[in-house]
Scaffold this active site. Structure first.
Site, short mmCIF file in Angstrom:
data_model
loop_
_atom_site.label_atom_id
_atom_site.label_comp_id
_atom_site.label_asym_id
_atom_site.label_seq_id
_atom_site.Cartn_x
_atom_site.Cartn_y
_atom_site.Cartn_z
N LYS A 1 0.84 -1.21 0.00
CA LYS A 1 0.00 0.00 0.00
C LYS A 1 0.87 1.25 0.00
CE LYS A 1 -3.84 -2.41 2.14
NZ LYS A 1 -4.87 -2.53 3.18
N GLN B 1 -5.12 -1.82 9.50
CA GLN B 1 -4.96 -3.11 8.82
C GLN B 1 -5.50 -4.24 9.72
OE1 GLN B 1 -3.91 -3.24 5.69
NE2 GLN B 1 -3.83 -5.43 5.45
N ASP C 1 -11.42 2.30 3.49
CA ASP C 1 -11.67 0.86 3.39
C ASP C 1 -13.15 0.57 3.14
OD1 ASP C 1 -9.41 -0.77 3.56
OD2 ASP C 1 -9.30 -0.61 5.75
N1 L34 Z 1 -8.23 -2.80 6.99
N2 L34 Z 1 -7.39 -4.88 6.38
C1 L34 Z 1 -7.91 -3.69 6.02
N3 L34 Z 1 -8.13 -3.35 4.72
C2 L34 Z 1 -7.82 -4.23 3.74
O1 L34 Z 1 -8.09 -3.92 2.46
C3 L34 Z 1 -7.25 -5.46 4.07
N4 L34 Z 1 -6.84 -6.37 3.12
C4 L34 Z 1 -7.01 -7.80 3.39
C5 L34 Z 1 -6.36 -8.07 4.78
N5 L34 Z 1 -6.63 -7.02 5.75
C6 L34 Z 1 -7.07 -5.78 5.42
C7 L34 Z 1 -5.77 -6.19 2.32
O2 L34 Z 1 -5.22 -5.12 2.18
C8 L34 Z 1 -6.23 -8.43 2.25
N6 L34 Z 1 -5.44 -7.35 1.69
C9 L34 Z 1 -4.44 -7.51 0.70
C10 L34 Z 1 -3.69 -6.45 0.22
C11 L34 Z 1 -2.70 -6.63 -0.73
C12 L34 Z 1 -2.43 -7.88 -1.22
C13 L34 Z 1 -3.17 -8.95 -0.76
C14 L34 Z 1 -4.17 -8.75 0.19
C15 L34 Z 1 -1.33 -8.06 -2.21
O3 L34 Z 1 -0.56 -7.17 -2.45
N7 L34 Z 1 -1.21 -9.25 -2.80
C16 L34 Z 1 -0.16 -9.59 -3.77
C17 L34 Z 1 0.87 -10.57 -3.20
C18 L34 Z 1 1.31 -10.30 -1.85
C19 L34 Z 1 2.21 -11.38 -1.28
O4 L34 Z 1 3.27 -11.62 -1.89
O5 L34 Z 1 1.86 -12.00 -0.25
C20 L34 Z 1 -0.82 -10.31 -4.95
O6 L34 Z 1 -0.22 -10.32 -6.02
O7 L34 Z 1 -1.88 -10.88 -4.75
#
Ligand code: L34
Length: 284
Positions: A52, A96, A119
């Protein structure tokens, strides 16, 4: 063979639009700012928050990363939130999840002013979404919708099946699909005939949290498959809820993990933060 919906590409397009909007605001002397609070050392949360912060930098949004120790009390967290809520230089504010067990998530979420709730988790924003009023849409479901729209497949009148009924993904995803006139079914752990229900889905959104939960026989030929899961399989590899290879043989379109919904979640957060800054600038 299904067409892969490229989260990286779509997210880059969204962020480019956001960056243009940020530039405009900066020319008016407003610097959009997102504050992200993280409590404790959850390794997955650390990765997501880092993502983020990186996206903010790409969009020209100022970010404040506030990392509090795992022992932080609920009152200390609420105090920090009140401080950021009252800071006119902070436009978007999020905590988060998950939080350590001694902190009540609902109480914390409701301490975020709705106009800074990028969010879309507060009761005010959820309620507004339900009745179709202007609000911040929750980032993951909004990202799923962008991915579905990118296929060009029309949503209206289609059977959409959402697996999972969480407040942050399943329920709002179903609501957004309904808003686009899909015929929506929400499945969960008590659903009978889950496989048959899913196999009838023109649009399938999987938000279960279990690797390989959605198997090839649950996919309708040509379906749009959106995989919200982020799990680690037995080999420690990042994977979604969908058995990708089997599903890709039957689906029309499918999102990968990684490189799918997660990246769109972050991109939608950037969009919401820009919107928050724009609205707060107008309200002054
Ligand atoms: N308050 N909590 C709050 N807001 C959110 O919107 C979230 N979420 C979920 C968990 N808790 C939260 C996220 O931000 C899930 N989530 C989230 C954000 C980013 C990614 C995955 C989940 C992400 O960047 N995923 C990458 C790979 C990351 C890795 O290597 O582990 C992808 O390519 O999917």
């Amino acid at each position: 063979m299904a067409i892969r919906i490229e989260g990286k590409l779509l997210a880059a397009q969204v962020k480019e639009r956001v960056a243009a909007g940020v530039k405009e605001l900066k020319e008016k002397g407003i610097e959009p700012c997102l504050a992200v609070i993280m409590v404790g050392e959850n390794p997955a949360s650390q990765v997501y928050v880092k993502g983020k912060v990186k996206d903010c930098a790409e969009c020209g949004i100022k970010s404040l990363e506030i990392h509090l120790p795992a022992e932080t009390t609920q009152n200390e967290l609420l105090q920090k939130l009140a401080e950021l809520a009252g800071d006119a230089g902070v436009h978007g504010l999020l905590v988060q999840l998950p939080l350590p067990a001694h902190i009540d998530e609902k109480t914390v979420i409701e301490a975020i002013p709705p106009q800074k709730d990028v969010d879309g988790f507060t009761a005010v924003n959820v309620g507004r979404m339900m009745i179709g009023e202007e609000c911040f849409l929750p980032c993951t479901p909004a990202g799923c919708m962008e991915m579905i729209r990118s296929t060009g497949v029309s949503i209206s009148g289609k059977n959409a099946v959402v697996i999972g009924r969480s407040n942050i993904v399943g329920k709002p995803a179903a609501m957004l699909l309904l808003r686009e006139n899909a015929t929506v079914t929400i499945c969960h752990s008590r659903t009978e005939n889950l496989k048959q229900v899913c196999a009838n889905a023109d649009i399938l959104v999987a938000a279960v949290g279990r690797a390989g939960f959605v198997t090839g026989d649950m996919i309708k030929p040509g379906a749009v498959v959106i995989d919200v899961g982020i799990n680690r399989n037995a080999q420690g590899k990042l994977c979604g809820d969908v058995d990708y290879d089997a599903a890709a043989e039957k689906a029309g379109y499918i999102t990968p993990v990684p490189g799918g919904v997660g990246l769109m979640t972050r991109a939608m957060l950037m969009q919401n933060t820009l919107q928050a800054a724009q609205k707060q600038a107008l309200a002054k």
